[in-house]
Design a protein around this motif. Sequence first.
Motif, short mmCIF file in Angstrom:
data_model
loop_
_atom_site.label_atom_id
_atom_site.label_comp_id
_atom_site.label_asym_id
_atom_site.label_seq_id
_atom_site.Cartn_x
_atom_site.Cartn_y
_atom_site.Cartn_z
N UNK A 13 4.70 0.33 0.15
CA UNK A 13 3.42 0.48 0.86
C UNK A 13 3.14 1.97 1.03
N UNK A 14 1.97 2.41 0.56
CA UNK A 14 1.65 3.84 0.58
C UNK A 14 0.41 4.11 1.43
N UNK A 15 0.41 5.29 2.04
CA UNK A 15 -0.75 5.76 2.79
C UNK A 15 -0.62 7.27 3.00
N UNK A 16 -1.60 8.03 2.50
CA UNK A 16 -1.55 9.49 2.61
C UNK A 16 -0.15 10.02 2.28
N UNK A 44 -6.23 2.75 2.01
CA UNK A 44 -7.17 3.83 1.70
C UNK A 44 -6.78 5.15 2.36
N UNK A 45 -6.65 6.19 1.53
CA UNK A 45 -6.10 7.47 1.97
C UNK A 45 -7.10 8.59 1.78
N UNK A 46 -6.84 9.68 2.48
CA UNK A 46 -7.75 10.84 2.41
C UNK A 46 -7.17 11.99 1.60
N UNK A 47 -5.96 11.78 1.02
CA UNK A 47 -5.31 12.89 0.31
C UNK A 47 -5.17 12.64 -1.18
N UNK A 66 -1.31 -2.24 -7.21
CA UNK A 66 -2.13 -3.41 -6.91
C UNK A 66 -3.59 -3.01 -6.74
N UNK A 67 -4.51 -3.94 -7.01
CA UNK A 67 -5.93 -3.63 -6.84
C UNK A 67 -6.26 -3.24 -5.40
N UNK A 68 -7.31 -2.43 -5.26
CA UNK A 68 -7.74 -2.02 -3.92
C UNK A 68 -8.03 -3.24 -3.06
N UNK A 69 -7.62 -3.16 -1.80
CA UNK A 69 -7.73 -4.32 -0.91
C UNK A 69 -8.58 -4.04 0.32
N UNK A 70 -8.83 -2.77 0.61
CA UNK A 70 -9.48 -2.40 1.86
C UNK A 70 -8.45 -1.88 2.84
N UNK A 71 -8.89 -1.60 4.04
CA UNK A 71 -8.02 -0.97 5.02
C UNK A 71 -7.05 -1.97 5.65
N UNK A 76 3.03 -2.61 8.24
CA UNK A 76 3.44 -4.01 8.20
C UNK A 76 2.41 -4.87 7.47
N UNK A 77 1.13 -4.69 7.77
CA UNK A 77 0.10 -5.47 7.08
C UNK A 77 0.07 -5.17 5.59
N UNK A 78 0.33 -3.92 5.24
CA UNK A 78 0.39 -3.55 3.83
C UNK A 78 1.56 -4.24 3.15
N UNK A 79 2.72 -4.26 3.80
CA UNK A 79 3.88 -4.94 3.22
C UNK A 79 3.66 -6.45 3.13
N UNK A 80 3.03 -7.05 4.13
CA UNK A 80 2.75 -8.48 4.05
C UNK A 80 1.81 -8.78 2.89
#
Length: 307
Positions: A13-16, A44-47, A66-71, A76-80
């Motif tokens: 799971x990635x973010x910024x 969704x990231x800003x970097x 994986x395809x874009x999913x939204x925020x 945890x929600x990203x891993x689920x």
Amino acid sequence: MSVRSRKVAVLLAAYNGMEWIEAQLTSILHQSLVDVTVYISVDPSSDGTESWCAHYAKMHPEIVVLPEHGKFGSASRNFFRLIRDVDFDTYDFLAFADQDDLWHIDKLSRAIEAICEKKVDAYSSNVTAFWSDGRTHLLDKAQPQVAWDYLFEAAGPGCTYVMTNELATSMKHAVCQNWIKIQDVSLHDWYCYAFARSNGFTWYIDPRPSMDYRQHARNQVGANKGWKPLLARYSMINDGWWFGQIKILSQLFGRAASPITHDCLRLGCPQLIRLSFKAWQCRRRKRDKILFFIICWVGAFSVSKLK
């Protein structure tokens, strides 16, 4: 038993994550004796993390974005989402990865060897926390498991978890079946450990570190070292978050009717006093058992004063 060519799906799971994700992916792709595919879901990231991961995947066939999913709003929600959307039927094992750590080259092969030799369903390990100023600290999560620890804590950092396909498939089914309710679970690693133990799967916690656990200002949880994180965790218990999560997990796994979780759900003075005397069944580490006992009595005293 040889672990060569065992197929492992790694969920990241990635973010910024631009500052550290390349070093982490390099450490994952260089794992010894195993066949690894990394599935990345980007909040969704800003970097520029999304575009960088897409470009990196084009150069590395072992990477799937994986395809874009939204925020998502939380790891945890990203891993689920990863558990729900990745098809791991053809893999022997499932593992989790954060974007900012560094894996030892034998992290996965040693985990698989332990699972096979000990005939267990899941593995986690201690980690070596490290800071940018060169400090390091062993995070010891390998105390003996007790009767109810899985309802009160995780088996260590989720980024050390490795699970058999049988366990992962069973967990995937439960995640999909309870998708709406599971959005209220704050920590995916706690959920996975609780799911496994609640459903009769066996778990081994390795005292030997398998990775370097990077510490920085954006860690969602981070290293439990010193008084500051201890006080922060106490605050999370005192404001009701911790017992709220226990309630959610107990309901998800059909444990709400058990005597110990019954006391957690009501949290009146008698229930908290009874719970305090079960501290040795609820946490693994001695310090945490003592803190649990104290918190129950402080809570019982506070409740009695309100009456």
